[in-house]
Design a protein around this motif. Sequence first.
Motif, PDB file in Angstrom:
ATOM      1  N   ASN A 119     -52.273 -35.849  -6.502  1.00 48.03           N
ATOM      2  CA  ASN A 119     -53.363 -36.465  -5.871  1.00 48.03           C
ATOM      3  C   ASN A 119     -54.472 -36.848  -6.707  1.00 48.03           C
ATOM      4  O   ASN A 119     -54.757 -35.716  -7.617  1.00 48.03           O
ATOM      5  N   ALA A 120     -55.292 -37.665  -6.679  1.00 52.69           N
ATOM      6  CA  ALA A 120     -56.364 -37.990  -7.597  1.00 52.69           C
ATOM      7  C   ALA A 120     -57.419 -36.715  -7.844  1.00 52.69           C
ATOM      8  O   ALA A 120     -57.596 -36.427  -8.921  1.00 52.69           O
ATOM      9  N   GLY A 121     -57.487 -36.129  -6.493  1.00 49.96           N
ATOM     10  CA  GLY A 121     -58.649 -34.999  -6.756  1.00 49.96           C
ATOM     11  C   GLY A 121     -58.162 -33.609  -7.373  1.00 49.96           C
ATOM     12  O   GLY A 121     -58.835 -32.763  -7.658  1.00 49.96           O
ATOM     13  N   ASN A 122     -56.679 -33.543  -7.521  1.00 47.15           N
ATOM     14  CA  ASN A 122     -56.156 -32.306  -7.903  1.00 47.15           C
ATOM     15  C   ASN A 122     -55.253 -32.637  -9.186  1.00 47.15           C
ATOM     16  O   ASN A 122     -54.740 -31.869  -9.876  1.00 47.15           O
ATOM     17  N   ALA A 123     -55.454 -33.899  -9.778  1.00 45.50           N
ATOM     18  CA  ALA A 123     -54.610 -34.098 -10.981  1.00 45.50           C
ATOM     19  C   ALA A 123     -54.866 -33.215 -12.412  1.00 45.50           C
ATOM     20  O   ALA A 123     -54.110 -32.665 -12.908  1.00 45.50           O
ATOM     21  N   GLN A 124     -56.262 -32.766 -12.460  1.00 44.65           N
ATOM     22  CA  GLN A 124     -56.491 -31.854 -13.664  1.00 44.65           C
ATOM     23  C   GLN A 124     -55.787 -30.396 -13.101  1.00 44.65           C
ATOM     24  O   GLN A 124     -55.107 -30.037 -14.084  1.00 44.65           O
ATOM     25  N   THR A 125     -56.003 -30.200 -11.925  1.00 42.18           N
ATOM     26  CA  THR A 125     -55.561 -28.719 -11.662  1.00 42.18           C
ATOM     27  C   THR A 125     -53.871 -28.650 -11.773  1.00 42.18           C
ATOM     28  O   THR A 125     -53.646 -27.736 -12.273  1.00 42.18           O
ATOM     29  N   VAL A 126     -53.167 -29.468 -11.419  1.00 43.26           N
ATOM     30  CA  VAL A 126     -51.917 -29.815 -11.522  1.00 43.26           C
ATOM     31  C   VAL A 126     -51.413 -29.741 -12.791  1.00 43.26           C
ATOM     32  O   VAL A 126     -50.634 -28.954 -13.161  1.00 43.26           O
ATOM     33  N   LEU A 127     -52.186 -30.739 -13.618  1.00 46.80           N
ATOM     34  CA  LEU A 127     -51.906 -30.653 -15.048  1.00 46.80           C
ATOM     35  C   LEU A 127     -52.105 -29.398 -15.770  1.00 46.80           C
ATOM     36  O   LEU A 127     -51.233 -28.890 -16.647  1.00 46.80           O
ATOM     37  N   ASP A 128     -53.248 -28.683 -15.553  1.00 44.07           N
ATOM     38  CA  ASP A 128     -53.474 -27.404 -16.067  1.00 44.07           C
ATOM     39  C   ASP A 128     -52.570 -26.351 -15.950  1.00 44.07           C
ATOM     40  O   ASP A 128     -51.843 -25.451 -16.633  1.00 44.07           O
ATOM     41  N   ALA A 129     -52.170 -26.435 -14.398  1.00 45.81           N
ATOM     42  CA  ALA A 129     -51.002 -25.534 -13.944  1.00 45.81           C
ATOM     43  C   ALA A 129     -49.717 -25.452 -14.678  1.00 45.81           C
ATOM     44  O   ALA A 129     -49.167 -24.683 -15.105  1.00 45.81           O
ATOM     45  N   LEU A 130     -49.447 -26.929 -14.698  1.00 42.20           N
ATOM     46  CA  LEU A 130     -47.867 -27.224 -15.345  1.00 42.20           C
ATOM     47  C   LEU A 130     -48.061 -27.032 -16.771  1.00 42.20           C
ATOM     48  O   LEU A 130     -46.931 -26.527 -17.383  1.00 42.20           O
ATOM     49  N   THR A 131     -49.093 -27.231 -17.451  1.00 42.22           N
ATOM     50  CA  THR A 131     -49.149 -26.733 -18.810  1.00 42.22           C
ATOM     51  C   THR A 131     -49.244 -25.408 -19.126  1.00 42.22           C
ATOM     52  O   THR A 131     -48.252 -24.793 -20.089  1.00 42.22           O
TER      53      THR A 131
END
Length: 374
Positions: A119-131
């Motif tokens: 989701n747009a609002g969570n994209a950075q959070t998801v990217l950071d978590a996956l990284t």
Amino acid sequence: MTDTPQTPRTTALDALHRSLGATMTDFAGWDMPLRYASERDEHNAVRTRAGLFDLSHMGEITVTGPQAAELLAYALVGNIATIGAGRARYTMICRADGGILDDLIVYRLAETEYMVVANAGNAQTVLDALTERAEGFDAEVRDDRDAYALLAVQGPNSPAIVKSVTDADLDGLKYYAGLPGTVAGVEALIARTGYTGEDGFELFVSPADAEKLWQALTEAGAGLGLIPCGLSCRDTLRLEAGMPLYGHELTTELTPFDAGLGRVVKFEKEGDFVGREALTAAAGRAETAPPRKLVGLVAEGRRVPRAGMPVVHDGQVIGEVTSGAPSPTLGKPIAMAYVDAAHAEPGAPGVGVDIRGTHEPYEVVALPFYKRQK
């Protein structure tokens, strides 16, 4: 010091939306079309004919490498190894305490290549978590948010419209599957997915090709009732279809089991995954003493419930509305709400919503409110 407000990001179709007279809104840091004319007309077009959406604010993250599947199996709650090439799966990413960080669709593009759509609002959070979770895995996590524009054609006429501008085998494309193809001369990933409760397609393309594709789809759909649609009707469509929205039905305070979506958690998969221990406990609690349950509410009157309003019974608060809106399909206001298990059965008597001090009567119903005829 005061924070300077960030300028919203714009999609490749921004100028086109404005030329069509769209009412724009800031959504998750993006300037997005809310509606073009009447949101009710847009909603009804998707239910009966077809609608065209710009969803380029969604967050695409590519995961590649020999251990891409293992990384995703560890980072997400689903069993990623069982997704066949060319297929997609709905899943979630959770914190170690089981709280939902986001709900996702994962597409398996090739043997060792996956696309995670957040989701747009969570994209950075998801990217950071996956990284962060990729450490120790032979896999690469790549931010591809700028690599894609995303257009969606939704509604019963969507197969005919997309078929007319592609030679891809749409008849063989099952729900939750995706295949590379050419649409109106544009290279695309064609996915049979959506967030409206209708049949439809989501088309991932290069931002440079977005306007050409939008115009071609508009022309192809002209005789089939296709109209441009904004985020406002997307919200009423997904609400009628009983589909959760992050920040409303899903939050970090809730586990998938609290949200009634425990089925996405696959304990049987090999190896550990983030949140396994907390989610095992949450699954046990859900069986023995169910927390509040997510239900549908249908108004007996005309007043519209909104997120955060208390659900009441005999003067006691028994839950909270998470999403509410007038339903164009049902012709009356509807809501999703978490309510105490004792009042969660369809037809439970005496349930109301406290709308600014007045207890308005509501009928408890099973979700979804609307299901399309296959």
